[in-house]
Scaffold this motif. Structure first.
Motif, PDB file in Angstrom:
ATOM      1  N   GLU A   1       3.033   3.306  -3.459  1.00  0.00           N
ATOM      2  CA  GLU A   1       1.985   3.694  -4.393  1.00  0.00           C
ATOM      3  C   GLU A   1       2.482   3.766  -5.828  1.00  0.00           C
ATOM      4  O   GLU A   1       1.732   3.524  -6.776  1.00  0.00           O
ATOM      5  CB  GLU A   1       1.408   5.048  -3.974  1.00  0.00           C
ATOM      6  CG  GLU A   1       0.163   5.460  -4.709  1.00  0.00           C
ATOM      7  CD  GLU A   1      -0.435   6.741  -4.161  1.00  0.00           C
ATOM      8  OE1 GLU A   1      -1.546   7.103  -4.578  1.00  0.00           O
ATOM      9  OE2 GLU A   1       0.223   7.384  -3.314  1.00  0.00           O
TER      10      GLU A   1
ATOM     11  N   TRP B   1       0.830  -1.202   0.000  1.00  0.00           N
ATOM     12  CA  TRP B   1       0.000   0.000   0.000  1.00  0.00           C
ATOM     13  C   TRP B   1       0.866   1.253   0.000  1.00  0.00           C
ATOM     14  O   TRP B   1       0.574   2.222  -0.713  1.00  0.00           O
ATOM     15  CB  TRP B   1      -0.906   0.010   1.234  1.00  0.00           C
ATOM     16  CG  TRP B   1      -1.642   1.306   1.411  1.00  0.00           C
ATOM     17  CD1 TRP B   1      -2.812   1.663   0.819  1.00  0.00           C
ATOM     18  CD2 TRP B   1      -1.238   2.424   2.206  1.00  0.00           C
ATOM     19  NE1 TRP B   1      -3.174   2.940   1.205  1.00  0.00           N
ATOM     20  CE2 TRP B   1      -2.219   3.423   2.053  1.00  0.00           C
ATOM     21  CE3 TRP B   1      -0.142   2.660   3.048  1.00  0.00           C
ATOM     22  CZ2 TRP B   1      -2.131   4.653   2.699  1.00  0.00           C
ATOM     23  CZ3 TRP B   1      -0.043   3.889   3.689  1.00  0.00           C
ATOM     24  CH2 TRP B   1      -1.042   4.873   3.516  1.00  0.00           C
TER      25      TRP B   1
ATOM     26  N   GLN C   1       2.799  -0.340  -7.923  1.00  0.00           N
ATOM     27  CA  GLN C   1       1.672  -1.231  -7.677  1.00  0.00           C
ATOM     28  C   GLN C   1       1.735  -2.521  -8.482  1.00  0.00           C
ATOM     29  O   GLN C   1       0.976  -3.449  -8.214  1.00  0.00           O
ATOM     30  CB  GLN C   1       0.360  -0.500  -7.967  1.00  0.00           C
ATOM     31  CG  GLN C   1       0.097   0.651  -7.017  1.00  0.00           C
ATOM     32  CD  GLN C   1      -1.300   1.209  -7.147  1.00  0.00           C
ATOM     33  OE1 GLN C   1      -2.077   0.789  -8.007  1.00  0.00           O
ATOM     34  NE2 GLN C   1      -1.646   2.162  -6.296  1.00  0.00           N
TER      35      GLN C   1
ATOM     36  N   HIS D   1      -7.298   1.983  -2.059  1.00  0.00           N
ATOM     37  CA  HIS D   1      -6.040   2.589  -1.605  1.00  0.00           C
ATOM     38  C   HIS D   1      -6.211   3.551  -0.429  1.00  0.00           C
ATOM     39  O   HIS D   1      -5.586   3.380   0.618  1.00  0.00           O
ATOM     40  CB  HIS D   1      -5.362   3.306  -2.770  1.00  0.00           C
ATOM     41  CG  HIS D   1      -4.002   3.827  -2.422  1.00  0.00           C
ATOM     42  ND1 HIS D   1      -2.888   3.020  -2.347  1.00  0.00           N
ATOM     43  CD2 HIS D   1      -3.589   5.067  -2.080  1.00  0.00           C
ATOM     44  CE1 HIS D   1      -1.845   3.736  -2.008  1.00  0.00           C
ATOM     45  NE2 HIS D   1      -2.229   4.990  -1.840  1.00  0.00           N
TER      46      HIS D   1
ATOM     47  N   TYR E   1      -7.484   1.885   2.920  1.00  0.00           N
ATOM     48  CA  TYR E   1      -6.748   0.801   3.564  1.00  0.00           C
ATOM     49  C   TYR E   1      -6.157   1.221   4.906  1.00  0.00           C
ATOM     50  O   TYR E   1      -6.173   0.445   5.862  1.00  0.00           O
ATOM     51  CB  TYR E   1      -5.642   0.301   2.626  1.00  0.00           C
ATOM     52  CG  TYR E   1      -4.943  -0.924   3.145  1.00  0.00           C
ATOM     53  CD1 TYR E   1      -5.546  -2.169   3.062  1.00  0.00           C
ATOM     54  CD2 TYR E   1      -3.684  -0.835   3.735  1.00  0.00           C
ATOM     55  CE1 TYR E   1      -4.922  -3.306   3.542  1.00  0.00           C
ATOM     56  CE2 TYR E   1      -3.047  -1.966   4.220  1.00  0.00           C
ATOM     57  CZ  TYR E   1      -3.670  -3.186   4.123  1.00  0.00           C
ATOM     58  OH  TYR E   1      -3.055  -4.316   4.604  1.00  0.00           O
TER      59      TYR E   1
ATOM     60  N   TRP F   1       0.093  -5.222  -5.623  1.00  0.00           N
ATOM     61  CA  TRP F   1      -1.062  -4.554  -5.028  1.00  0.00           C
ATOM     62  C   TRP F   1      -2.299  -4.638  -5.924  1.00  0.00           C
ATOM     63  O   TRP F   1      -3.420  -4.777  -5.438  1.00  0.00           O
ATOM     64  CB  TRP F   1      -0.728  -3.092  -4.730  1.00  0.00           C
ATOM     65  CG  TRP F   1      -1.835  -2.340  -4.065  1.00  0.00           C
ATOM     66  CD1 TRP F   1      -2.633  -1.392  -4.628  1.00  0.00           C
ATOM     67  CD2 TRP F   1      -2.293  -2.489  -2.720  1.00  0.00           C
ATOM     68  NE1 TRP F   1      -3.546  -0.928  -3.714  1.00  0.00           N
ATOM     69  CE2 TRP F   1      -3.351  -1.585  -2.526  1.00  0.00           C
ATOM     70  CE3 TRP F   1      -1.896  -3.288  -1.654  1.00  0.00           C
ATOM     71  CZ2 TRP F   1      -4.030  -1.463  -1.326  1.00  0.00           C
ATOM     72  CZ3 TRP F   1      -2.571  -3.162  -0.448  1.00  0.00           C
ATOM     73  CH2 TRP F   1      -3.621  -2.270  -0.288  1.00  0.00           C
TER      74      TRP F   1
END
Length: 424
Positions: free
Chosen positions: A26, A23, A29, A249, A252, A174
């Motif tokens: 970013e 997470w 991913q 995102h 989370y 992710w």
């Protein structure tokens, strides 16, 4: 040390650290979780001074994210030393966990069951058109259930062989995690809806079976119970967390987020009720069969023909067991592919079992010798006179065929008049 020697608590901690790190990164991913954890561990080794000026900015630059996201992660773990310790531990433990993948058995099982069920449903429709001249409402409902099952299976076939083929989150990125969660939620909602449609087809069939009031009230009561269980299941899964999609995102690391619904308890509770309603649906027509003036052989055949649906109960129970083992059992039994196999088996098996009466009627009509019957015997068989359960008499009357409501008749007028000569 092997995967089996790593405790469940340590595995869960590694999973949490991997997801938190994915997470945070970013800007990466599409990179596997294990690689991101390794990058983070090397960063902490190279930058041991956690009080260094601009430390948070360095992490943000490394992860391709904002400083505000870095601060959220830091706040979640309390401080950087704590996060650095768990990242280091996870980096050392991940190689011991191996690279488990999904079983490849789902796709061939799905294809075979789809073909078999398609043939059975087609024979069911052909039986209706051949014997009574039209397809009934509950046949169309079952057909809808077939297409819903087909869609459910296709979704799982794609997901299991792409984004969720690697079962360890450390082997996923992710995006894979997001797709897995989206797919899991949609499957958790589509499954009870499909079960509802299939069971509703059976209950509608039973409701139109006879105007006998006990049968109809039992059918209505069971239908209401099935609908209530379906609604509870859907709402439980759809609103298990606040925010409703906690894996997205920005949600989370939401400090105010919570998931008050215990999904394991939800699955076990609603799954158990599902099995109970399966058994009830199997038993509903039994009293009516024993009230009819049939020979013992005919009654046994009738019980087995309608009671074959108990096989779907067994598949449902095995599915529930595998879900339970996915939480607390061995790595093999926790494979999502195995759970999907038994889920699709349960759904297709229920449709096959529900079509057996119509197929038996077709065989008796076209090739009675296959079931050890002769055309002359069928004329003497009171049970088969009603197109194999499609229109049983009203047991509240000694001359029920004469008093049966024309509105519930599902046979042509000439057939009805011919059968009215045999009073039950």
């Amino acid at each position: 040390m092997s995967s089996n020697e790593v405790s469940m608590d340590d595995k869960n901690m590694v999973i949490g650290v991997v997801l938190d790190t994915e997470w945070l990164f970013e800007g990466f991913q599409m990179t596997k979780g294990s690689e991101l954890v390794s990058r983070m561990a090397r960063f902490f080794e190279s930058n041991p001074d956690f009080n260094e000026t601009g430390y948070d900015e360095k992490i943000a630059q490394l992860a391709g994210t904002s400083v505000s996201n870095v601060n959220l992660l830091k706040m979640f773990y309390g401080d950087w030393p704590t996060y650095a310790d768990v990242v280091g531990f996870s980096n050392q433990t991940i190689p011991m966990l191996g690279h488990p993948t999904q079983s490849r058995a789902f796709l061939p099982v799905f294809i075979v069951l789809t073909v078999v069920t398609m043939i059975v449903v087609a024979l069911r429709m052909y039986s209706r058109l051949t014997i009574t001249g039209f397809v009934r409402s509950y046949d169309y409902v079952l057909l809808a259930g077939f297409f819903m099952t087909l869609g459910f299976g296709l979704q799982n076939a794609v997901i299991l062989n792409t984004h969720t083929f690697n079962r360890g989150v450390w082997d996923k990125n992710w995006i894979d995690f997001q797709v897995e969660q989206d797919s899991s939620l949609s499957a958790s909602i589509l499954y009870p809806l499909t079960v509802l449609v299939i069971k509703f087809s059976l209950l509608l069939f039973y409701y139109k079976l006879s105007v006998w009031h006990p049968l109809r009230w039992a059918t209505i009561g069971t239908a209401l119970f099935v609908i209530a269980n379906t609604i509870a299941t859907i709402f439980g899964w759809a609103f298990q967390c606040n925010p409703t999609l906690p894996w997205k995102h920005q949600n989370y690391m939401n400090p105010d987020g919570e998931c008050p619904v215990d999904t394991w308890k939800l699955e076990i509770a609603t799954g158990s009720i599902n099995i109970i309603t399966d058994v009830v649906i199997w038993l509903i027509p039994m009293p009516m069969i024993w009230k009819m003036q049939l020979s013992l052989r005919e009654r046994i055949i009738s019980v087995f023909t309608l009671g074959v649906g108990a096989l779907a109960c067994i598949a449902c129970a095995i599915r529930l067991r595998n879900i339970n083992m996915a939480w607390y059992g061995s790595p093999i039994e926790s494979s999502a592919s195995i759970i999907c196999i038994w889920t699709i088996t349960e759904l297709y098996l229920a449709q096959i079992c529900a079509s057996i009466p119509a197929i038996r009627a077709l065989v008796l009509n076209k090739a009675p010798h296959l079931l050890g019957s002769e055309p002359s015997e069928r004329k003497e068989n009171k049970f088969d006179q009603f197109e194999n359960y499609d229109q049983f008499p009203d047991f509240s009357s000694h001359s029920s065929l004469g008093k049966a409501s024309p509105d519930v008749s599902v046979v042509r007028q000439d057939q009805y008049e011919a059968r009215a000569e045999n009073k039950v």
